[in-house]
Design a protein around this motif. Structure first.
Motif, PDB file in Angstrom:
ATOM      1  N   GLY A  19       1.069  -1.155  -0.076  1.00 45.27           N
ATOM      2  CA  GLY A  19      -0.075  -0.022   0.065  1.00 45.27           C
ATOM      3  C   GLY A  19       0.770   1.235  -0.130  1.00 45.27           C
ATOM      4  N   LEU A  20       2.021   1.216   0.814  1.00 41.94           N
ATOM      5  CA  LEU A  20       3.023   2.329   0.749  1.00 41.94           C
ATOM      6  C   LEU A  20       3.468   2.662  -0.492  1.00 41.94           C
ATOM      7  CD1 LEU A  20       3.966   4.389   2.949  1.00 41.94           C
ATOM      8  CD2 LEU A  20       5.955   2.771   3.421  1.00 41.94           C
ATOM      9  N   ARG A  21       3.715   1.573  -1.046  1.00 38.90           N
ATOM     10  CA  ARG A  21       4.594   1.756  -2.601  1.00 38.90           C
ATOM     11  C   ARG A  21       3.486   1.940  -3.571  1.00 38.90           C
ATOM     12  NH1 ARG A  21       4.579  -1.760  -6.846  1.00 38.90           N
ATOM     13  NH2 ARG A  21       3.689  -3.584  -5.493  1.00 38.90           N
ATOM     14  N   LYS A  22       2.281   1.818  -3.375  1.00 40.43           N
ATOM     15  CA  LYS A  22       1.195   2.232  -4.469  1.00 40.43           C
ATOM     16  C   LYS A  22       0.705   3.666  -4.199  1.00 40.43           C
ATOM     17  CE  LYS A  22      -0.205  -2.501  -6.281  1.00 40.43           C
ATOM     18  NZ  LYS A  22      -1.348  -3.270  -6.091  1.00 40.43           N
ATOM     19  N   TRP A  23       0.685   4.077  -2.820  1.00 34.64           N
ATOM     20  CA  TRP A  23       0.125   5.256  -2.596  1.00 34.64           C
ATOM     21  C   TRP A  23       0.985   6.324  -2.965  1.00 34.64           C
ATOM     22  CZ3 TRP A  23       0.685   9.015   2.061  1.00 34.64           C
ATOM     23  CH2 TRP A  23      -0.495  10.001   1.580  1.00 34.64           C
ATOM     24  N   PRO A  24       0.485   7.163  -3.746  1.00 34.38           N
ATOM     25  CA  PRO A  24       1.489   8.405  -4.395  1.00 34.38           C
ATOM     26  C   PRO A  24       2.382   8.877  -3.433  1.00 34.38           C
ATOM     27  CG  PRO A  24      -0.817   8.538  -5.218  1.00 34.38           C
ATOM     28  CD  PRO A  24      -0.934   7.778  -3.897  1.00 34.38           C
ATOM     29  N   TYR A  25       2.063   9.091  -2.211  1.00 32.36           N
ATOM     30  CA  TYR A  25       3.009   9.744  -1.113  1.00 32.36           C
ATOM     31  C   TYR A  25       3.634   9.071  -0.136  1.00 32.36           C
ATOM     32  CZ  TYR A  25       3.957  14.833  -0.634  1.00 32.36           C
ATOM     33  OH  TYR A  25       4.724  16.229  -0.831  1.00 32.36           O
ATOM     34  N   GLY A  26       3.653   7.864  -0.447  1.00 34.31           N
ATOM     35  CA  GLY A  26       4.159   6.931   0.471  1.00 34.31           C
ATOM     36  C   GLY A  26       5.735   6.925   0.532  1.00 34.31           C
ATOM     37  N   THR A  67       8.212  18.358  -0.785  1.00 32.16           N
ATOM     38  CA  THR A  67       7.815  17.241  -1.677  1.00 32.16           C
ATOM     39  C   THR A  67       6.283  17.262  -2.121  1.00 32.16           C
ATOM     40  OG1 THR A  67       7.296  16.341   0.765  1.00 32.16           O
ATOM     41  CG2 THR A  67       9.571  15.820  -0.432  1.00 32.16           C
ATOM     42  N   PHE A  68       5.596  18.289  -1.819  1.00 33.75           N
ATOM     43  CA  PHE A  68       4.242  18.162  -2.091  1.00 33.75           C
ATOM     44  C   PHE A  68       4.007  17.702  -3.639  1.00 33.75           C
ATOM     45  CE2 PHE A  68       4.652  22.310  -3.403  1.00 33.75           C
ATOM     46  CZ  PHE A  68       4.057  22.808  -4.409  1.00 33.75           C
ATOM     47  N   TRP A  69       4.815  18.651  -4.563  1.00 35.76           N
ATOM     48  CA  TRP A  69       4.572  18.282  -5.948  1.00 35.76           C
ATOM     49  C   TRP A  69       5.150  16.922  -6.441  1.00 35.76           C
ATOM     50  CZ3 TRP A  69       9.273  17.469  -8.445  1.00 35.76           C
ATOM     51  CH2 TRP A  69      10.549  17.800  -7.776  1.00 35.76           C
ATOM     52  N   THR A  70       5.720  16.113  -5.855  1.00 32.95           N
ATOM     53  CA  THR A  70       5.799  14.763  -6.005  1.00 32.95           C
ATOM     54  C   THR A  70       5.027  13.672  -6.198  1.00 32.95           C
ATOM     55  OG1 THR A  70       6.501  13.982  -4.035  1.00 32.95           O
ATOM     56  CG2 THR A  70       8.417  15.022  -5.194  1.00 32.95           C
ATOM     57  N   VAL A  71       3.739  14.106  -5.507  1.00 29.51           N
ATOM     58  CA  VAL A  71       2.454  13.279  -5.786  1.00 29.51           C
ATOM     59  C   VAL A  71       1.981  13.469  -7.365  1.00 29.51           C
ATOM     60  CG1 VAL A  71       0.810  15.289  -5.335  1.00 29.51           C
ATOM     61  CG2 VAL A  71       0.176  12.915  -4.717  1.00 29.51           C
ATOM     62  N   ARG A 177      -5.481  13.127  -7.195  1.00 22.52           N
ATOM     63  CA  ARG A 177      -3.949  13.593  -7.156  1.00 22.52           C
ATOM     64  C   ARG A 177      -3.605  15.054  -7.007  1.00 22.52           C
ATOM     65  NH1 ARG A 177       0.755   9.824  -9.398  1.00 22.52           N
ATOM     66  NH2 ARG A 177      -0.205   7.885  -8.523  1.00 22.52           N
ATOM     67  N   LEU A 178      -4.388  15.915  -7.780  1.00 19.31           N
ATOM     68  CA  LEU A 178      -4.401  17.255  -7.993  1.00 19.31           C
ATOM     69  C   LEU A 178      -4.739  17.760  -6.749  1.00 19.31           C
ATOM     70  CD1 LEU A 178      -3.801  19.927  -9.368  1.00 19.31           C
ATOM     71  CD2 LEU A 178      -6.201  19.702 -10.315  1.00 19.31           C
ATOM     72  N   ALA A 179      -5.922  17.246  -6.086  1.00 20.02           N
ATOM     73  CA  ALA A 179      -6.522  17.774  -4.703  1.00 20.02           C
ATOM     74  C   ALA A 179      -5.530  17.404  -3.665  1.00 20.02           C
ATOM     75  CB  ALA A 179      -7.823  17.146  -4.485  1.00 20.02           C
ATOM     76  N   LEU A 180      -4.884  16.542  -3.790  1.00 19.82           N
ATOM     77  CA  LEU A 180      -3.886  15.856  -2.735  1.00 19.82           C
ATOM     78  C   LEU A 180      -2.691  16.869  -2.622  1.00 19.82           C
ATOM     79  CD1 LEU A 180      -2.929  14.073  -0.358  1.00 19.82           C
ATOM     80  CD2 LEU A 180      -2.081  12.324  -2.268  1.00 19.82           C
ATOM     81  N   GLY A 181      -2.118  17.085  -3.837  1.00 22.34           N
ATOM     82  CA  GLY A 181      -1.254  18.264  -4.014  1.00 22.34           C
ATOM     83  C   GLY A 181      -1.451  19.259  -3.455  1.00 22.34           C
ATOM     84  N   VAL A 182      -2.664  19.692  -3.811  1.00 22.89           N
ATOM     85  CA  VAL A 182      -2.991  21.255  -3.434  1.00 22.89           C
ATOM     86  C   VAL A 182      -3.067  21.237  -1.762  1.00 22.89           C
ATOM     87  CG1 VAL A 182      -4.643  23.082  -3.450  1.00 22.89           C
ATOM     88  CG2 VAL A 182      -3.960  21.784  -5.381  1.00 22.89           C
ATOM     89  N   ALA A 183      -3.842  20.156  -1.359  1.00 19.61           N
ATOM     90  CA  ALA A 183      -3.766  20.115   0.063  1.00 19.61           C
ATOM     91  C   ALA A 183      -2.883  19.926   0.927  1.00 19.61           C
ATOM     92  CB  ALA A 183      -4.644  18.787   0.390  1.00 19.61           C
ATOM     93  N   LEU A 184      -1.706  19.366   0.423  1.00 12.98           N
ATOM     94  CA  LEU A 184      -0.389  19.079   1.176  1.00 12.98           C
ATOM     95  C   LEU A 184       0.278  20.728   1.067  1.00 12.98           C
ATOM     96  CD1 LEU A 184       0.695  15.747  -0.017  1.00 12.98           C
ATOM     97  CD2 LEU A 184       0.320  16.265   2.073  1.00 12.98           C
TER      98      LEU A 184
END
Length: 695
Positions: A19-26, A67-71, A177-184
């Motif tokens: 799960g950590l490997r597959k989740w974009p921010y792991g 690191t937020f943008w790496t998502v 992913r866009l929302a996740l990056g913006v939230a971070l």
């Protein structure tokens, strides 16, 4: 049962890792965790206040922003980017740590502009890297291995061979992913902004106004927050700044008017003009500190020649260096231009083209031949440009010396002194002002045993022992300098001044206490690192004795002017003659100060009330109220100096003073003005010289 639990645990771990490997921010989570651990370790090494919840939060916020943008990247690209960030951030932390061990400060943008000098400091840098520093790179093998593994596992040829294809992202996945990056991004900003604003409106009020010491800024922003603020500060100063306000200029004018009134006292005292027309030779000794004076190891004096010479001179045991990040160049600037260095970088590099009332330009107008001598590259510390602006008649660099005593960084001090006197004799001009800068005693002090001729006893094999040996060598060189001056007939017509430029960067108290045979108080430890020797030898050993009042490098130019009968009050100088009955606090770049009564050490958080006030006579702590007014005055002095240096205010202040006195002729370059009749005045450094001396 146990077997089933073990199987379940292994399955759970595999699922979690998958799960950590597959989740974009792991991967970023692992990176952030590693960085926070390193930043906490680094803070412990710096020992400037310790981690607190605010600093933890801003450090976390900084890492989220990094690191937020790496998502938004693909898994292979993300793995490579995170590994690269790990390498870069770890290298930055190591660089800051090594720099802090030497300068007690952080790397700033102006310091990076001096990066061309790093190669010259190679030996010192390696000496400042400790074995335990490997912890900053302990995770790199894993980060690189993961990046390599992910790139190999997800390479297109392998997926095709396995009959797999790269999944196409749905619009929903892209938006998530866009929302996740913006939230971070928002979360990272919030984690920095809230703690910084709470502190900025509380104990750190005023922290981001003016040029504060970098340590309290770090304690508010964290390491990478500091570097972000420093970049913003530099951009604002050089690209978007609006310049000083009229209120700032008025404040500077009032400060210099008060200082001029204090400087005028020297004009009425017996020493004013007592040595008019005499030669002046000032020796600035690299990293030479007061504590070696009068000390012995195994019954042998470390500085026998200086001990004897001090007994024949006017000695100031409470003389302090006032340097900042510019170190040797700061000492030069303080001594010759009587202004404070900047809190970041070197004035020689940042503001070499600005106007200053420096000693060479003042003495040029008094018929002196002014020269500066340094057996090193003229470009180091931007000396070529700065000395041209200071209006030295000549600058002797390593190109003007025969390297017949290769030692340490360059030419040994013994040969340097001998050839410098040869240069003065060849010029055959009188009176002269010569400024000689030594280099043999430079960190890490690893001079060959054939040159030092000194047994360091219990300190043998340590950097501290090497420093004692280097100090003994410099002492021998000074002994030979004195003899050469006598042999050449200059001794009886020359005022010799000698001082150390800055501390030796050896901050561990243990060897000092071993040398002294006793424990040192906290006040003694701080003062020990700031005290450098200063003495004035007059012709015929006149005025030999000791003056106990606290003085500093910034007071040197007014002292020379008093001896030569030149009013210091006619210039924009911050120092007060050491020979005058007038007194002023010795202000340090970090906001500390010393007087006859008290000695103030500021705290790392920058709050005046959190600093420590000591009684000067006993070194015992006392109520902060005894230092409050002095600490506020020190801040004002540093603020005024920074305004003058950064915004090139001396011409403005001189014009204002001339206008107030009815003098509309304008003053620069010894009174010359660039014009159609004299077009070369500005080219020859006219912007830097002082107005004619007041009658």
């Amino acid at each position: 049962m146990i077997s089933q639990l073990q199987t379940a645990a292994r399955s759970g771990i595999r699922l979690s890792l998958r799960g950590l490997r597959k989740w974009p921010y792991g991967g970023a989570m692992l990176f952030i965790a590693a960085m926070l651990y390193k930043l906490n370790w680094l803070d412990g090494q710096l020992n400037v206040g310790g981690m607190n919840p605010w600093k933890w939060t801003v450090n976390l916020g900084a890492m989220v922003l990094a690191t937020f943008w790496t998502v938004w990247l693909g898994r292979r690209t993300r793995a490579v980017v995170l590994a690269c960030l790990d390498i870069v951030f770890s290298a930055v932390m190591l660089a800051d740590l090594v720099y802090f061990r030497y300068f007690k400060d952080f790397i700033s943008v102006p310091v990076l502009l001096q990066a061309g000098q790093v190669g010259e400091l190679e030996d010192s840098i390696w000496n400042l890297i400790h074995p335990g520093d490997w912890i900053l790179f302990a995770d790199l093998p894993a980060a690189v291995a993961i990046a390599v593994f992910v790139c190999w596992r997800l390479r297109p040829s392998r997926l095709e061979r396995l009959g797999q294809s790269r999944p196409r992202k749905s619009l929903k996945a892209v938006l998530l992913r866009l929302a996740l990056g913006v939230a971070l991004l928002v979360g990272g900003i919030y984690m920095i902004a809230v703690p910084v604003n709470i502190q900025k409106n509380g104990w750190a009020r005023g922290l981001f106004v003016g040029n504060w010491w970098n340590v309290p800024i770090y304690n508010v922003t964290g390491l990478f927050g500091f570097h972000g603020y420093d970049a913003y500060r530099y951009a604002k100063e050089h690209w978007f700044g609006s310049g000083p306000s009229q209120a700032d200029i008025q404040e500077a004018e009032e400060w210099f008017d008060k200082r001029a009134a204090l400087q005028k006292q020297a004009e009425t005292e017996p020493m004013f003009g007592a040595y008019k027309g005499k030669n002046v030779l000032i020796v600035q000794a690299e990293a030479f500190q007061t504590f070696v004076i009068g000390q012995s190891v195994n019954g042998k004096e470390i500085t026998p020649n200086l001990n004897k010479l001090i007994g024949q001179s006017l000695y100031f045991p409470n003389f302090y260096h006032q340097t900042g990040q510019g170190r040797t160049s700061d000492a030069d600037f303080l001594t010759n231009c009587s202004l404070h260095p900047m809190p970041t970088g070197s004035v020689f590099i940042r503001f070499a083209d600005h106007t200053y009332n420096c000693l060479p330009s003042i003495l040029n107008g008094q018929g002196y031949d002014t020269t500066v001598h340094h057996a090193y590259e003229g470009s180091f510390w931007n000396r070529n440009n700065m000395y041209r602006n200071m209006q030295y008649a000549d600058f002797y660099t390593i190109k003007d010396y025969t390297n017949d005593e290769p030692l340490g960084w360059s030419l040994g001090d013994k040969s340097f002194f001998r050839q410098t006197i040869d240069q003065l004799k060849q010029r055959d001009k009188s009176p002269f002002y010569a400024f000689a800068i030594t280099i043999s005693g430079h960190h890490p002090y690893n001079l060959p045993s054939t040159a030092t001729h000194f047994d360091a006893g219990p300190f043998e094999g340590t950097t501290f022992g090497d420093y004692l040996k280097a100090s003994h060598y410099v002492d021998e060189a000074v002994g030979e300098l004195v003899q050469r001056l006598k042999d050449e007939g200059l001794w009886d017509n020359t005022i010799l001044m000698f001082y150390g430029d800055h501390d030796n960067s050896l901050y561990d108290a243990e060897p000092y206490e071993k040398l002294f045979g006793r424990k040192l108080s906290d006040q003694e430890k701080d003062a020990l690192q700031r005290k450098v020797p200063f003495f004035i030898h007059f012709p015929n050993d006149a005025h030999a004795g000791v003056i106990e009042k606290p003085v500093g490098q910034i007071d040197t130019t007014p002292t020379v002017l008093q001896l030569l009968g030149i009013p210091a009050s006619g210039y924009k100088l911050m120092g007060v003659s050491m020979l005058s009955e007038a007194e002023a606090p010795v202000v340090f770049r970090n906001g500390g100060f010393a007087t006859k009564q008290v000695y103030f050490v500021p705290s790392g958080d920058g709050i005046l009330e959190h600093g420590t006030c000591y009684l000067a006579e006993t070194g015992e702590p006392t109520e902060m109220s005894a230092c409050q007014a002095g600490a506020e005055a020190a801040r004002l002095e540093l603020k005024v100096s920074d305004l003058v240096v950064e915004h090139d205010l001396i011409p403005t202040l001189l014009d204002s003073a001339n206008g107030a006195s009815g003098d509309t002729s304008g003053g620069n370059a010894g009174g010359e003005k660039a014009s159609e009749e004299n077009p070369s005045a500005a080219k020859e450094g006219g912007s830097n010289a002082a107005p004619p001396a007041a009658p």
